[in-house]
Structure formats: structure tokens, C-alpha cells
Design a protein around this motif. Structure first.
Motif, PDB file in Angstrom:
ATOM      1  N   MET A 357       0.801  -1.214   0.000  1.00 55.65           N
ATOM      2  CA  MET A 357       0.000   0.000   0.000  1.00 55.65           C
ATOM      3  C   MET A 357       0.842   1.277   0.000  1.00 55.65           C
ATOM      4  O   MET A 357       0.317   2.357  -0.257  1.00 55.65           O
ATOM      5  CB  MET A 357      -0.975  -0.004   1.180  1.00 55.65           C
ATOM      6  CG  MET A 357      -0.355   0.021   2.545  1.00 55.65           C
ATOM      7  SD  MET A 357      -1.570  -0.362   3.866  1.00 55.65           S
ATOM      8  CE  MET A 357      -2.811   0.899   3.602  1.00 55.65           C
ATOM      9  N   SER A 358       2.119   1.174   0.225  1.00 56.33           N
ATOM     10  CA  SER A 358       2.972   2.361   0.108  1.00 56.33           C
ATOM     11  C   SER A 358       3.205   2.738  -1.350  1.00 56.33           C
ATOM     12  O   SER A 358       3.448   3.901  -1.652  1.00 56.33           O
ATOM     13  CB  SER A 358       4.316   2.129   0.803  1.00 56.33           C
ATOM     14  OG  SER A 358       4.988   1.025   0.223  1.00 56.33           O
ATOM     15  N   VAL A 389      -0.644  -9.643  -1.492  1.00 60.41           N
ATOM     16  CA  VAL A 389      -0.628  -8.672  -0.392  1.00 60.41           C
ATOM     17  C   VAL A 389       0.769  -8.071  -0.257  1.00 60.41           C
ATOM     18  O   VAL A 389       1.754  -8.622  -0.745  1.00 60.41           O
ATOM     19  CB  VAL A 389      -1.058  -9.333   0.933  1.00 60.41           C
ATOM     20  CG1 VAL A 389      -2.499  -9.815   0.847  1.00 60.41           C
ATOM     21  CG2 VAL A 389      -0.139 -10.500   1.295  1.00 60.41           C
ATOM     22  N   GLY A 390       0.817  -6.918   0.419  1.00 56.55           N
ATOM     23  CA  GLY A 390       2.085  -6.243   0.629  1.00 56.55           C
ATOM     24  C   GLY A 390       2.758  -6.673   1.912  1.00 56.55           C
ATOM     25  O   GLY A 390       2.293  -7.580   2.618  1.00 56.55           O
ATOM     26  N   LYS A 391       3.846  -5.966   2.240  1.00 55.77           N
ATOM     27  CA  LYS A 391       4.647  -6.326   3.403  1.00 55.77           C
ATOM     28  C   LYS A 391       4.429  -5.391   4.584  1.00 55.77           C
ATOM     29  O   LYS A 391       5.147  -5.450   5.571  1.00 55.77           O
ATOM     30  CB  LYS A 391       6.122  -6.347   3.026  1.00 55.77           C
ATOM     31  CG  LYS A 391       6.702  -5.006   2.593  1.00 55.77           C
ATOM     32  CD  LYS A 391       8.167  -5.136   2.188  1.00 55.77           C
ATOM     33  CE  LYS A 391       9.034  -5.568   3.351  1.00 55.77           C
ATOM     34  NZ  LYS A 391      10.448  -5.716   2.975  1.00 55.77           N
ATOM     35  N   ASP A 397      -3.558  -4.164   3.690  1.00 56.93           N
ATOM     36  CA  ASP A 397      -2.467  -4.003   2.722  1.00 56.93           C
ATOM     37  C   ASP A 397      -2.587  -5.068   1.634  1.00 56.93           C
ATOM     38  O   ASP A 397      -1.850  -6.050   1.613  1.00 56.93           O
ATOM     39  CB  ASP A 397      -1.128  -4.101   3.450  1.00 56.93           C
ATOM     40  CG  ASP A 397       0.074  -3.950   2.525  1.00 56.93           C
ATOM     41  OD1 ASP A 397      -0.081  -3.318   1.477  1.00 56.93           O
ATOM     42  OD2 ASP A 397       1.151  -4.467   2.876  1.00 56.93           O
ATOM     43  N   VAL A 398      -3.540  -4.848   0.732  1.00 58.20           N
ATOM     44  CA  VAL A 398      -3.808  -5.775  -0.365  1.00 58.20           C
ATOM     45  C   VAL A 398      -3.476  -5.083  -1.673  1.00 58.20           C
ATOM     46  O   VAL A 398      -3.855  -3.936  -1.897  1.00 58.20           O
ATOM     47  CB  VAL A 398      -5.282  -6.226  -0.364  1.00 58.20           C
ATOM     48  CG1 VAL A 398      -5.574  -7.134  -1.558  1.00 58.20           C
ATOM     49  CG2 VAL A 398      -5.627  -6.937   0.939  1.00 58.20           C
ATOM     50  N   VAL A 399      -2.762  -5.783  -2.555  1.00 69.38           N
ATOM     51  CA  VAL A 399      -2.428  -5.246  -3.873  1.00 69.38           C
ATOM     52  C   VAL A 399      -3.415  -5.768  -4.912  1.00 69.38           C
ATOM     53  O   VAL A 399      -4.012  -4.996  -5.662  1.00 69.38           O
ATOM     54  CB  VAL A 399      -0.988  -5.615  -4.271  1.00 69.38           C
ATOM     55  CG1 VAL A 399      -0.658  -5.071  -5.667  1.00 69.38           C
ATOM     56  CG2 VAL A 399       0.012  -5.079  -3.248  1.00 69.38           C
ATOM     57  N   ALA A 428       1.900   7.494  -3.697  1.00 68.02           N
ATOM     58  CA  ALA A 428       2.794   6.642  -2.911  1.00 68.02           C
ATOM     59  C   ALA A 428       3.253   7.364  -1.648  1.00 68.02           C
ATOM     60  O   ALA A 428       3.314   8.590  -1.591  1.00 68.02           O
ATOM     61  CB  ALA A 428       4.010   6.244  -3.758  1.00 68.02           C
ATOM     62  N   SER A 429       3.580   6.572  -0.649  1.00 70.34           N
ATOM     63  CA  SER A 429       3.941   7.128   0.658  1.00 70.34           C
ATOM     64  C   SER A 429       5.163   6.413   1.220  1.00 70.34           C
ATOM     65  O   SER A 429       5.656   5.436   0.657  1.00 70.34           O
ATOM     66  CB  SER A 429       2.769   6.969   1.630  1.00 70.34           C
ATOM     67  OG  SER A 429       2.626   5.606   2.034  1.00 70.34           O
TER      68      SER A 429
END
Length: 466
Positions: A357-358, A389-391, A397-399, A428-429
């Protein structure tokens, strides 16, 4: 008798079958062409974009990384330029902007829509003629307005009576005249996500046509000596797939246009109908071509103008994500694969990648759907329904919520997600202090970095205690 499970399709008897629009592929290695940029293809299992193998890019630049197909981007820009011939076409800086992309936009005959001081800075740094810029935003400060006027921005879209006063003060101080568009809300409910529907009454943008605020805003602009009223601006939302909403909006905006002429004696020469056209993120999406959209919208405006006895104004459009969205994909490396047993014995395969999600917050923020493919090899394994999913330390936090991947997907595999050009890098963050990925342009077998990967030094640069 219903077989629907109270917790949804994922928990129904018989295991995971996926949402209704998602079908198991005959070949989990194959690409769905409508979801990818025009040069993307598989070669012996390897994803190739712009003539460059993604695996080779990763060997040099690591992951995550955004890969931008320059040929595809330019072709989409030209398609809108040519499809909407005679219209002013504005590229949405907020979708994705860097100095190189700003130059591409102008080289292909488009204008640029900016909505912040930072976006204006990038456009000017890129050498864009300020006359080609349109400046949006619902809360522009006096310093921001002064800078835009001083720079010679082609048009400023005013969004409140306070802003009209600020802009009038800025032009008076600078001894300048500024072209102005008045943003109006037409009361149209676009069939899109609540957060990106922007023409209904109960939201922050624009002046309501229904309650008379829009007409009052026009009066205020006309009364300000330094403001040159050019026309009305309407935007009904984003990720829109047909012209039906524009028909209603155009009718209401053109009626106000006629009313200004009749009651205030001013014929406004321009009108901006917004845009926000949709792209195909998954097989359930069916976007119209620029030529189809142009034909429909030109017909709508022409018919309404004839009915009102008006000469059609100079028209403008803002395609939004439809140019850069499909031109970019994001490449990740798989870190873990975890089968999770659900109620009733069904198993969901969680595939964790080294981003999340970043670098793509849209799935969490808008419940957006995406697709993906294993990018670095071919597989003979059958398809299995997976969730990518992301890290990050966040359950949301799902891609990619649902996609069929080869059953042998494993740590170390490369995974590519198409349709990430719009709003992914721009939103993006540094969540969890992640470093934002690079943007790498590819064309004719060559790759070049447009935005480099952030470093730990970048992360610490604003930390005054460091």
C-alpha cells in the motif's frame, strides 16, 4: 433455495471460486491484452515491455519498480488529441507527473491540468509553456494564486467565492488580467466510487447550479476588473465508462451558459466538460475508445446547443487516468506464499510481495481491483486463486484482491501488476518508512530512469534530529 454464504462467496461450500467476473484461465501464463500496455507480451514466460525483459530491468534496478511504456503513453495521448480534434485536451498531472512526462504531453499536442503548487513547479521546470496550463484546486492560497498569475497560467478554475476574492486581489496587486473558469456542480451521480464522484451536491468541489451559487459566482467574476471569465467547468467523477452522465451534465451546464448570456449579457467562449474516463483494470472493465467518447460528447453538446439556440463554445476535456493508467505496470518480488485454510475447508493462497500500500494504496482506499502475472518464467502448474498482499503492518495491505496464478508460485518469483500508471506513484507514501520505487521508462529495447528509487538518506533528509 439460496446457496449464498453469509460471509460471501469466499466462504461458500465448494471452496474458493472467485468473484463472478473472474474465471480460471486456460493458461495462467498468458496476458489479457486489454489490461496491459500495447508493447507488453510474454517471451518464453518472461514479460517484455518496450522491448525490454522485465527480468533484466529487475537485475539492474531491483524491485519494487514502476515500468512506464513510453510508446504506449504517447500513442494514448495522440489518440485523445486526434479523437477530440478541435477540443482542448488536458493531461491530468495528478495521475502521474515528472518533468519528462510533462514534456511528452506537450510534444504530443496536449495541455496540462495542475492542481497544486508542486505540480505547477514540475510543469515549469519541464519548460511547459504556462499558457498551456490549467490550475485546479478547491483551496488555493493567495501566495499560490499570485504565483500562478505571475507565471502566466492559461486558466485558473475558481472553486469558491473566497477564491474569487483572493484571485481578484492577486491580479490587482500584480496589475495583471487572469483567464478564469468557474467550476460548477451539475448534480449528476456518476457511477463510480463515492470518493471519486465529484458532481453531486454534497461534496467539496464547485458551485451548485441548482441552488444558484454558480450564477452568483459568475456575477462575482464578471465584477472583478482583473478577471477574464472564459467559461464554466464541470467534472462528474473518475473511472467513468460511458457518456450517459455527461449528457445530463452538459445539458445543465449549457443551460446555465445560456442563462449567463441572457441575464448577464455575457457570452462565455469556452466550456470544460471534465472527463475522468475509465480504464480496464480487470476483465470486467469495458472502456470506450477516445474516438467513441469524442463522437458521443460532440453529439451531446451539438444537440443541446441547437435546442438552446447557442453557438457551441470552445470545448475542453480532461481524460484523467486514461492516458497514463494502462501505460505502466509495477513489478514486485514474491517474498512468501502462505496457504490459509478458511471456514469449510477452503484454502486461500496469500502471496506476499516486497511492496504494497505504500506504492499502490488504491486497493485499500477505493476497494479497487487489479490483475497480475508471474513475470519471470513460464509455469506448467494449474491456476490457483490467490490474493497478492504487501509487506506492511496493516491487514488492509492488499495489492490484488483476487487473481489466478500458477499453483507453483514461489518466493523469488517476479510478479507484475498492470494498470498502475495513474495515482499509484503519485499517491505513494513512506508508510512503515518504505522507500518509494523508481519509475523506469522503456522504449525500443532501451530503459532510462525518470524518477530514481528513494534512499535512506532521502528518508532521513527531513528528520532534523538526524
Amino acid at each position: 433455495m439460496s446457496t449464498t454464504h453469509e460471509a460471501g462467496w469466499a466462504h461458500a461450500p465448494g471452496g474458493l471460486r472467485g468473484p463472478a467476473w473472474l474465471s480460471p484461465p486456460a493458461d495462467p501464463n498468458a496476458l489479457v491484452p486489454s489490461l496491459w500496455s500495447s508493447t507488453a507480451h510474454k517471451r518464453d514466460g518472461d514479460l517484455v515491455v518496450g522491448g525490454v525483459a522485465v527480468a533484466d530491468l529487475v537485475a539492474e534496478h531491483n524491485t519494487p519498480a514502476y515500468v512506464l511504456d513510453e510508446e504506449d503513453f504517447r500513442a494514448r495521448a495522440r489518440a485523445f488529441r486526434d479523437g477530440f480534434a478541435g477540443w482542448k485536451v488536458y493531461y491530468a498531472a495528478k495521475s502521474f507527473l515528472c518533468t519528462t512526462v510533462a514534456r511528452w504531453v506537450v510534444e504530443e499536442g496536449l495541455r496540462l491540468d495542475v492542481c497544486s503548487n508542486g505540480e505547477l513547479t514540475v510543469a515549469l521546470r519541464a519548460g511547459v509553456d504556462p499558457a498551456l496550463l490549467e490550475y485546479h484546486g478547491n483551496n488555493k492560497s493567495l501566495p499560490e494564486l499570485r504565483r500562478a498569475v505571475s507565471a502566466g497560467v492559461g486558466a485558473i478554475v475558481v472553486d469558491s467565492l473566497v477564491e474569487v476574492e483572493r484571485l481578484a486581489a492577486a491580479t490587482a496587486d500584480l496589475g495583471a488580467t487572469q483567464a478564469v473558469m468557474v467550476r460548477v456542480t451539475a448534480g449528476v451521480e456518476a457511477h463510480t466510487h463515492e470518493y471519486i464522484a465529484t458532481a453531486h451536491e454534497d461534496q467539496k468541489f464547485g458551485f451548485s447550479i441548482t441552488n444558484g451559487d454558480a450564477l452568483e459566482a459568475v456575477r462575482r467574476v464578471l465584477a472583478a476588473p482583473g478577471l477574464d471569465l472564459r467559461g464554466l467547468h464541470s467534472h462528474i467523477g473518475s473511472q467513468i465508462f460511458d457518456a450517459a452522465g455527461f449528457e445530463v451534465a452538459a445539458r445543465r451546464v449549457l443551460r446555465l451558459h445560456a442563462r449567463v448570456s441572457d441575464e448577464l449579457g455575457t457570452t462565455m467562449p469556452e466550456m470544460n466538460l471534465g472527463g475522468g474516463f475509465g480504464i480496464a483494470y480487470t476483465t470486467q472493465d469495458r472502456p470506450m475508445s477516445p474516438a467513441q467518447l469524442a463522437a458521443e460528447m460532440t453529439r451531446i453538446v451539438g444537440e443541446e446547443c441547437r435546442g438552446l439556440g447557442l453557438e457551441p463554445p470552445q470545448l475542453s476535456i480532461e481524460p484523467g487516468r486514461a492516458i497514463v493508467g494502462p501505460s505502466m505496470c509495477t513489478v514486485y518480488t514474491v517474498g512468501t506464499v502462505k496457504p490459509v485454510t478458511l471456514d469449510g475447508g477452503a484454502v486461500r493462497t496469500y502471496v506476499s510481495v516486497d511492496g504494497g500500500m505504500s506504492d499502490n494504496v488504491r486497493t485499500a482506499l477505493y476497494d479497487a481491483d487489479y490483475s497480475c502475472t508471474v513475470a519471470g518464467r513460464a509455469s506448467e502448474a494449474p491456476p490457483v486463486l490467490a490474493r497478492v498482499v504487501g509487506k506492511h503492518c496493516e491487514a488492509g495491505d492488499v495489492v490484488v484482491r483476487d487473481e489466478f496464478l500458477p499453483a507453483d508460485v514461489a518466493p523469488g518469483d517476479l510478479l507484475a501488476v498492470p494498470g498502475t500508471g495513474a495515482y499509484c506513484r503519485s499517491m505513494a507514501s513512506n508508510y512503515n518508512h518504505a522507500l518509494r520505487p523508481p519509475v523506469i521508462a522503456v522504449r525500443d529495447g532501451q530503459a532510462r530512469i525518470l524518477l530514481r528509487r528513494e534512499t535512506e538518506d532521502d528518508l532521513l533528509a527531513t528528520d532534523v534530529g538526524a
